[in-house]
Design an enzyme around this catalytic site. Structure first.
Site, short mmCIF file in Angstrom:
data_model
loop_
_atom_site.label_atom_id
_atom_site.label_comp_id
_atom_site.label_asym_id
_atom_site.label_seq_id
_atom_site.Cartn_x
_atom_site.Cartn_y
_atom_site.Cartn_z
CD GLU A 1 -3.00 0.77 0.36
OE1 GLU A 1 -2.56 1.51 -0.71
OE2 GLU A 1 -4.38 0.72 0.47
CG ASP A 2 -0.89 4.70 -1.80
OD1 ASP A 2 -1.68 3.91 -0.87
OD2 ASP A 2 -1.32 5.54 -2.49
CG ASP B 1 -6.03 8.53 6.51
OD1 ASP B 1 -6.67 8.68 7.50
OD2 ASP B 1 -5.99 9.51 5.60
CG PHE C 1 -4.30 15.54 1.33
CD1 PHE C 1 -4.86 14.40 1.33
CD2 PHE C 1 -3.52 15.77 -0.01
CE1 PHE C 1 -5.50 13.69 0.17
CE2 PHE C 1 -3.98 15.19 -1.26
CZ PHE C 1 -4.80 14.21 -1.12
NE ARG D 1 -2.82 8.54 -9.33
CZ ARG D 1 -3.56 8.09 -8.32
NH1 ARG D 1 -2.78 7.56 -7.09
NH2 ARG D 1 -4.84 8.16 -8.12
P1 IMP Z 1 -7.94 4.71 5.08
O1 IMP Z 1 -8.99 3.98 4.77
O2 IMP Z 1 -8.61 5.66 6.04
O3 IMP Z 1 -6.82 4.20 5.73
O4 IMP Z 1 -7.36 5.68 3.90
C1 IMP Z 1 -6.65 5.16 3.00
C2 IMP Z 1 -6.74 5.62 1.54
O5 IMP Z 1 -6.94 6.95 1.59
C3 IMP Z 1 -5.62 5.52 0.97
O6 IMP Z 1 -5.22 4.15 0.12
C4 IMP Z 1 -5.28 6.74 -0.26
O7 IMP Z 1 -6.18 6.43 -1.25
C5 IMP Z 1 -6.34 7.67 0.67
N1 IMP Z 1 -5.63 8.63 1.39
C6 IMP Z 1 -5.34 8.84 2.59
N2 IMP Z 1 -4.41 9.74 2.97
C7 IMP Z 1 -4.04 10.47 1.89
C8 IMP Z 1 -3.20 11.49 1.71
O8 IMP Z 1 -2.71 12.13 2.41
N3 IMP Z 1 -2.76 11.62 0.51
C9 IMP Z 1 -3.50 11.11 -0.65
N4 IMP Z 1 -4.36 10.01 -0.57
C10 IMP Z 1 -4.60 9.58 0.74
MG MG Z 2 -4.54 4.05 -2.03
#
Ligand code: IMP
Ligand code: MG
Length: 180
Positions: free
Chosen positions: A102-103, A106, A155, A168
């Protein structure tokens, strides 16, 4: 470049390409040690993880399969909650060690949905690697086995991560600037 502008937002440098590469080298060393005796399939989550996956996988020294999937998010008919469905799993995962790439993680909701679905394919074990972790708001009981950087709850873009589809391609990672 120390500042990036995309649409109405300004971003400043958070992590240089050199730092990112160093950290990926460390993760690869750990994986080369931990996983070399397993039947491994790496699964990168598109779009964001493409750069992390490419740079990490070049440093993996054992035989392993590589695949990519996409998470499609759609509104559930009944609950109104967003349901995230994995698309593109064509390989046999049964009995294998699946390493999710994963990148960014969050809150952890996306990765929880992903893990839930991967479990349905009956792998031997699942490991999770994320380049970035927003540790202050991570709310899951999952263990993230390999983390590149713990970052503040702001962010970020670059190195696979986007704002409105842009950013990206950047080699560094940038954080959004305060607007006030
Ligand atoms: P989560 O479900 O809250 O863990 O969010 C994860 C997803 O939200 C990631 O796979 C990203 O696609 C997106 N995301 C969360 N934070 C960021 C950020 O700071 N920049 C860009 N995309 C984000
Ligand atoms: Mg993602």
């Amino acid at each position: 470049m120390s500042e990036i502008v995309i649409a109405d937002k300004k971003f400043s440098l958070l992590l240089t390409s050199e730092k990112i590469q160093q950290q990926i080298e460390l993760i690869a060393e750990l994986m080369n040690d931990d996983l070399k005796n397993h039947e491994v399939i790496f699964i990168g989550i598109l779009n964001g993880a493409f750069m992390f996956a490419a740079d990490l996988l070049k440093r993996i020294q054992f035989n392993a399969q590589v695949s990519f999937v996409k998470v499609s998010s759609y509104q559930g008919l009944e609950s109104g909650a967003k349901i995230k469905r994995l698309i593109g799993i064509d390989e046999e995962l049964k009995g294998k060690t699946v390493v999710i790439l994963e990148d960014i993680i969050d809150t952890g909701r996306t990765i929880e949905d992903i893990i839930q679905q991967i479990k349905g394919y009956r792998p031997e074990q699942i490991r999770i690697a994320s380049l970035l972790l927003k540790h202050e708001i991570f709310r899951s009981s999952l263990t993230i086995d390999y983390v590149g950087f713990k970052i503040p709850n702001r962010f970020v873009i670059g190195y696979g991560l986007d704002y409105l589809g842009y950013g990206r391609n950047l080699r560094n990672i940038y954080v959004i600037e305060d607007t006030d």
